[in-house]
Scaffold this motif. Sequence first.
Motif, short mmCIF file in Angstrom:
data_model
loop_
_atom_site.label_atom_id
_atom_site.label_comp_id
_atom_site.label_asym_id
_atom_site.label_seq_id
_atom_site.Cartn_x
_atom_site.Cartn_y
_atom_site.Cartn_z
N ALA A 96 -21.13 94.34 104.10
CA ALA A 96 -20.56 94.06 105.42
C ALA A 96 -19.28 93.27 105.22
CB ALA A 96 -21.54 93.27 106.27
N LEU A 97 -18.20 93.78 105.76
CA LEU A 97 -16.93 93.09 105.63
C LEU A 97 -16.89 91.93 106.62
CD1 LEU A 97 -14.47 96.09 105.37
CD2 LEU A 97 -15.36 94.69 103.53
N PRO A 98 -16.20 90.87 106.27
CA PRO A 98 -16.11 89.73 107.19
C PRO A 98 -15.25 90.07 108.40
CG PRO A 98 -14.67 89.40 105.32
CD PRO A 98 -15.48 90.65 105.03
N CYS A 99 -15.45 89.33 109.45
CA CYS A 99 -14.60 89.39 110.65
C CYS A 99 -14.69 90.73 111.37
CB CYS A 99 -13.15 89.08 110.30
SG CYS A 99 -12.95 87.55 109.38
N GLY A 100 -15.72 91.50 111.14
CA GLY A 100 -15.87 92.79 111.81
C GLY A 100 -14.92 93.86 111.32
N LEU A 101 -14.30 93.63 110.15
CA LEU A 101 -13.34 94.61 109.64
C LEU A 101 -14.00 95.94 109.30
CD1 LEU A 101 -11.15 92.29 107.39
CD2 LEU A 101 -10.60 93.18 109.66
N ALA A 139 -17.32 85.92 120.01
CA ALA A 139 -16.06 85.36 120.50
C ALA A 139 -15.46 84.35 119.53
CB ALA A 139 -16.28 84.72 121.87
N SER A 140 -16.31 83.62 118.80
CA SER A 140 -15.81 82.59 117.88
C SER A 140 -15.43 83.16 116.52
CB SER A 140 -16.86 81.49 117.70
OG SER A 140 -17.99 81.98 117.00
N GLU A 141 -15.84 84.38 116.20
CA GLU A 141 -15.55 84.95 114.88
C GLU A 141 -14.05 85.06 114.62
OE1 GLU A 141 -17.69 88.64 114.59
OE2 GLU A 141 -19.54 87.61 114.04
N GLY A 142 -13.29 85.42 115.63
CA GLY A 142 -11.84 85.52 115.45
C GLY A 142 -11.23 84.19 115.05
N PHE A 143 -11.66 83.13 115.71
CA PHE A 143 -11.17 81.79 115.38
C PHE A 143 -11.57 81.41 113.96
CE2 PHE A 143 -12.38 77.28 115.04
CZ PHE A 143 -11.12 76.71 115.13
N LEU A 144 -12.85 81.62 113.61
CA LEU A 144 -13.32 81.25 112.27
C LEU A 144 -12.62 82.07 111.20
CD1 LEU A 144 -17.15 80.82 112.93
CD2 LEU A 144 -15.50 79.03 112.40
N ASN A 146 -9.62 83.42 111.36
CA ASN A 146 -8.25 82.93 111.24
C ASN A 146 -8.21 81.64 110.44
OD1 ASN A 146 -7.05 85.03 112.60
ND2 ASN A 146 -7.15 84.03 114.58
N MET A 147 -9.19 80.75 110.67
CA MET A 147 -9.23 79.49 109.96
C MET A 147 -9.46 79.72 108.46
SD MET A 147 -11.93 76.38 110.10
CE MET A 147 -13.11 77.42 109.29
N VAL A 148 -10.42 80.57 108.12
CA VAL A 148 -10.75 80.82 106.72
C VAL A 148 -9.60 81.47 105.99
CG1 VAL A 148 -12.22 82.20 105.19
CG2 VAL A 148 -13.25 80.95 107.07
N TYR A 149 -8.98 82.48 106.59
CA TYR A 149 -7.97 83.25 105.89
C TYR A 149 -6.56 82.68 106.03
CZ TYR A 149 -11.52 86.57 104.77
OH TYR A 149 -12.65 87.14 104.26
N SER A 150 -6.40 81.63 106.84
CA SER A 150 -5.06 81.04 106.92
C SER A 150 -4.79 80.24 105.66
CB SER A 150 -4.95 80.17 108.15
OG SER A 150 -5.79 79.03 108.04
#
Length: 150
Positions: A96-101, A139-144, A146-150
């Motif tokens: 399973a890819l992270p972030c729904g990719l 809804a919070s996955e996008g925020f998380l 972005n935080m992880v991959y920034s």
Amino acid sequence: FPVPFRKEDMEEAFISLGHDVFEKKPFLQYAVQIYKKIKKDSALLFSACSHLLHNQELMASLVESGFDAVLTDPFLPCGPIVALYLELPAVFFSNALPCGLDLQGTHCPSPPSYVPRVLSLNSDHMTFLQRVKNMLILASEGFLCNMVYS
């Protein structure tokens, strides 16, 4: 190659991840705990990747080795960075890819009304409140991410 952390640090990160999954806590407390863990573990992984990329001897050795591709887990962003540096294709492997990719890439539907998110600990038979929790996680996955991959 030398890494900027001890073996015990990495073992603790994996062991605590296993323990955290089975702890029963209120959702908000669980979400904050996961956020802190992701932030701490991301710093550890970033540090390791930085040390790898700045190890000129090792990177030169990889360039000279003549590899055809880089096999990597998509959750760890260092693999694609190394592939880009080596001008090689990155081959991703994961269940399973992270972030729904994976869902975006395959265009497979995954309605949160009955498909539980990974961190929800829900089954596919959810109450109304579990469905709400599932939506909040989605809804919070996008925020998380972005935080992880920034």
